[in-house]
Design an enzyme around this catalytic site. Structure first.
Site, mmCIF file in Angstrom:
data_model
loop_
_atom_site.group_PDB
_atom_site.id
_atom_site.type_symbol
_atom_site.label_atom_id
_atom_site.label_comp_id
_atom_site.label_asym_id
_atom_site.label_seq_id
_atom_site.Cartn_x
_atom_site.Cartn_y
_atom_site.Cartn_z
ATOM 1 N N ASP A 10 -40.675 3.377 25.921
ATOM 2 C CA ASP A 10 -39.682 4.436 26.148
ATOM 3 C C ASP A 10 -38.542 3.818 26.950
ATOM 4 O O ASP A 10 -38.666 2.722 27.503
ATOM 5 C CB ASP A 10 -40.333 5.587 26.926
ATOM 6 C CG ASP A 10 -39.349 6.704 27.271
ATOM 7 O OD1 ASP A 10 -38.447 6.993 26.458
ATOM 8 O OD2 ASP A 10 -39.456 7.282 28.364
ATOM 9 N N SER A 11 -37.445 4.547 27.073
ATOM 10 C CA SER A 11 -36.345 4.111 27.925
ATOM 11 C C SER A 11 -36.801 4.030 29.378
ATOM 12 O O SER A 11 -36.139 3.407 30.199
ATOM 13 C CB SER A 11 -35.207 5.124 27.845
ATOM 14 O OG SER A 11 -35.659 6.367 28.366
ATOM 15 N N TYR A 42 -31.210 6.160 28.112
ATOM 16 C CA TYR A 42 -30.652 5.814 26.803
ATOM 17 C C TYR A 42 -29.690 6.910 26.340
ATOM 18 O O TYR A 42 -28.769 6.644 25.569
ATOM 19 C CB TYR A 42 -31.765 5.704 25.757
ATOM 20 C CG TYR A 42 -32.559 4.416 25.757
ATOM 21 C CD1 TYR A 42 -32.309 3.385 26.668
ATOM 22 C CD2 TYR A 42 -33.575 4.231 24.829
ATOM 23 C CE1 TYR A 42 -33.062 2.215 26.640
ATOM 24 C CE2 TYR A 42 -34.323 3.065 24.791
ATOM 25 C CZ TYR A 42 -34.072 2.061 25.692
ATOM 26 O OH TYR A 42 -34.820 0.917 25.656
ATOM 27 N N GLY A 43 -29.956 8.129 26.804
ATOM 28 C CA GLY A 43 -29.160 9.283 26.370
ATOM 29 C C GLY A 43 -27.676 9.152 26.693
ATOM 30 O O GLY A 43 -26.847 9.884 26.156
ATOM 31 N N CYS A 73 -39.920 7.858 22.471
ATOM 32 C CA CYS A 73 -38.611 8.270 22.969
ATOM 33 C C CYS A 73 -37.837 8.899 21.812
ATOM 34 O O CYS A 73 -37.646 8.258 20.771
ATOM 35 C CB CYS A 73 -37.870 7.039 23.488
ATOM 36 S SG CYS A 73 -36.192 7.358 24.038
ATOM 37 N N ASN A 74 -37.423 10.135 21.980
ATOM 38 C CA ASN A 74 -36.676 10.833 20.928
ATOM 39 C C ASN A 74 -35.326 10.174 20.680
ATOM 40 O O ASN A 74 -34.869 10.069 19.539
ATOM 41 C CB ASN A 74 -36.446 12.290 21.319
ATOM 42 C CG ASN A 74 -37.740 13.062 21.424
ATOM 43 O OD1 ASN A 74 -38.155 13.726 20.496
ATOM 44 N ND2 ASN A 74 -38.415 12.965 22.567
ATOM 45 N N GLU A 151 -37.668 9.988 36.465
ATOM 46 C CA GLU A 151 -37.825 8.562 36.793
ATOM 47 C C GLU A 151 -38.115 8.375 38.285
ATOM 48 O O GLU A 151 -38.766 7.425 38.680
ATOM 49 C CB GLU A 151 -36.543 7.778 36.437
ATOM 50 C CG GLU A 151 -36.335 7.563 34.951
ATOM 51 C CD GLU A 151 -37.320 6.591 34.322
ATOM 52 O OE1 GLU A 151 -37.390 5.447 34.772
ATOM 53 O OE2 GLU A 151 -38.037 6.999 33.389
ATOM 54 N N CYS A 183 -37.455 15.540 24.607
ATOM 55 C CA CYS A 183 -37.362 14.257 25.321
ATOM 56 C C CYS A 183 -38.712 14.053 25.983
ATOM 57 O O CYS A 183 -39.271 15.004 26.556
ATOM 58 C CB CYS A 183 -36.242 14.331 26.361
ATOM 59 S SG CYS A 183 -36.258 12.975 27.562
ATOM 60 N N THR A 184 -39.243 12.832 25.903
ATOM 61 C CA THR A 184 -40.609 12.612 26.408
ATOM 62 C C THR A 184 -40.712 12.672 27.937
ATOM 63 O O THR A 184 -41.807 12.698 28.479
ATOM 64 C CB THR A 184 -41.171 11.270 25.893
ATOM 65 O OG1 THR A 184 -40.234 10.227 26.198
ATOM 66 C CG2 THR A 184 -41.412 11.326 24.400
ATOM 67 N N HIS A 185 -39.582 12.683 28.618
ATOM 68 C CA HIS A 185 -39.625 12.892 30.075
ATOM 69 C C HIS A 185 -39.930 14.351 30.424
ATOM 70 O O HIS A 185 -40.457 14.640 31.490
ATOM 71 C CB HIS A 185 -38.290 12.513 30.721
ATOM 72 C CG HIS A 185 -38.063 11.036 30.868
ATOM 73 N ND1 HIS A 185 -37.781 10.225 29.798
ATOM 74 C CD2 HIS A 185 -38.077 10.234 31.969
ATOM 75 C CE1 HIS A 185 -37.614 8.971 30.230
ATOM 76 N NE2 HIS A 185 -37.787 8.956 31.545
HETATM 77 N N1 DGL Z 1 -37.678 9.799 27.010
HETATM 78 C C1 DGL Z 1 -36.424 9.635 26.313
HETATM 79 C C2 DGL Z 1 -36.374 10.595 25.126
HETATM 80 O O1 DGL Z 1 -37.427 11.034 24.665
HETATM 81 C C3 DGL Z 1 -35.300 9.755 27.280
HETATM 82 C C4 DGL Z 1 -34.110 9.047 26.800
HETATM 83 C C5 DGL Z 1 -33.148 8.661 27.901
HETATM 84 O O2 DGL Z 1 -33.432 7.690 28.582
HETATM 85 O O3 DGL Z 1 -32.099 9.282 28.007
HETATM 86 O O4 DGL Z 1 -35.320 10.925 24.619
#
Ligand code: DGL
Length: 270
Positions: A10-11, A42-43, A73-74, A151, A183-185
């Site tokens: 993931d990011s 990443y967003g 990560c989406n 985070e 988003c996985t967060h």
């Molecule tokens: N967990 C990432 C997702 O599912 C977050 C992406 C990010 O870092 O912005 O989109």
């Protein structure tokens, strides 16, 4: 071949929400997780940047001899999964906001999607909505800032709740009854989201469905570890170093709900 580990990345630390489910459903598999926290979120990055990072991390996972990669990560899925599939010869499983299950669950036909800015703007999400939620009204809310809170291991500070309330407000005003965590967060914010919506919204996320897909692909390829005598290994890597890495390890232990060793990725992959 079946003895090789599964790679998950993931990011940042959000993909641990997916790893927890993989760990639960696949007790015999070795797992390697990479958090690209030095490059999160990443967003807020360009598609090119995201794809380059995903290739770097996949190269690291290949060097660890993984048998399958889960892009947990989406945002990375939206911008890089096709590139990765062209580049790599092993199975790649991506993640998409749970619009399809939400369309089945909604009672009033109003669905909210919380996602990063890049996912919210992606043609992939638009395609998902057009394909699976034609009968529903879908309200997509970009949520910059949430990833950073998770985070840091923050799930319910006042500042975070304010931000969440701001993002929920337009969805509540529309009478949304089903909320997709795109988003996985965000699954780590589930309890706080339930509290802020007074349990009025059905919350949907994808970790269980993705894990079922991992099981299917592995069993089709005869790649499942069915049994073993020694304990399985779960390893954690991050693109951070020094103090940043130490702090991130504390957040990671909170999310993972137990102690863990977070190692820095070798230089060439950072
Ligand atoms: N967990 C990432 C997702 O599912 C977050 C992406 C990010 O870092 O912005 O989109």
């Amino acid at each position: 071949m079946a003895k090789r580990p599964i790679g998950v990345f993931d990011s940042g630390l959000g993909g641990l929400s997916v790893l927890l489910e993989i760990e639960r459903q696949l007790p015999h598999e070795d797992l390697i997780y990479v958090a690209d926290s030095a490059h999160a979120p990443y967003g807020a990055k360009t598609a090119h940047y995201i794809a380059e990072r995903c290739i770097k991390i996949s190269d690291f996972l290949l060097s660890q001899n993984v048998k399958l990669i889960v892009v947990a990560c989406n945002t990375a899925t939206a911008y890089a999964v096709e590139v990765l599939r062209q580049y790599l010869a092993l199975p790649i499983i991506g993640l998409e906001p749970a619009v399809k299950p939400a369309a089945k669950l909604t009672q009033n036909g109003k669905i909210g999607v919380l996602a990063t800015r890049q996912t919210a703007n992606s043609t992939r999400l638009q395609r998902l909505i057009d394909t699976y939620a034609q009968q529903a009204q879908v309200f997509v809310q970009a949520c910059p800032g949430l990833v950073e809170h998770v985070e840091q291991g923050d799930f319910n500070s006042t500042e975070l709740k304010q931000l969440l309330s701001e993002y929920l407000q337009p969805l509540q005003a529309q009478g949304v009854d089903t909320l997709v965590l795109g988003c996985t967060h965000y699954p780590f914010l589930r309890a706080t989201l339930s509290e802020l919506t007074q349990g009025q919204m059905t919350i949907v996320e994808t970790s269980q469905a993705v894990t079922r897909q991992v099981v299917n692909i592995l069993s089709q390829g005869h790649l499942l570890q069915s049994n073993r005598t020694q304990q399985r290994q779960v390893q954690f890597y991050s693109s951070l170093q020094g103090e940043g890495l130490k702090k991130s390890a504390q957040s990671a232990a909170l999310l993972w709900q137990r102690e863990l060793a977070l190692l820095s990725l070798p230089n060439e992959y950072r």
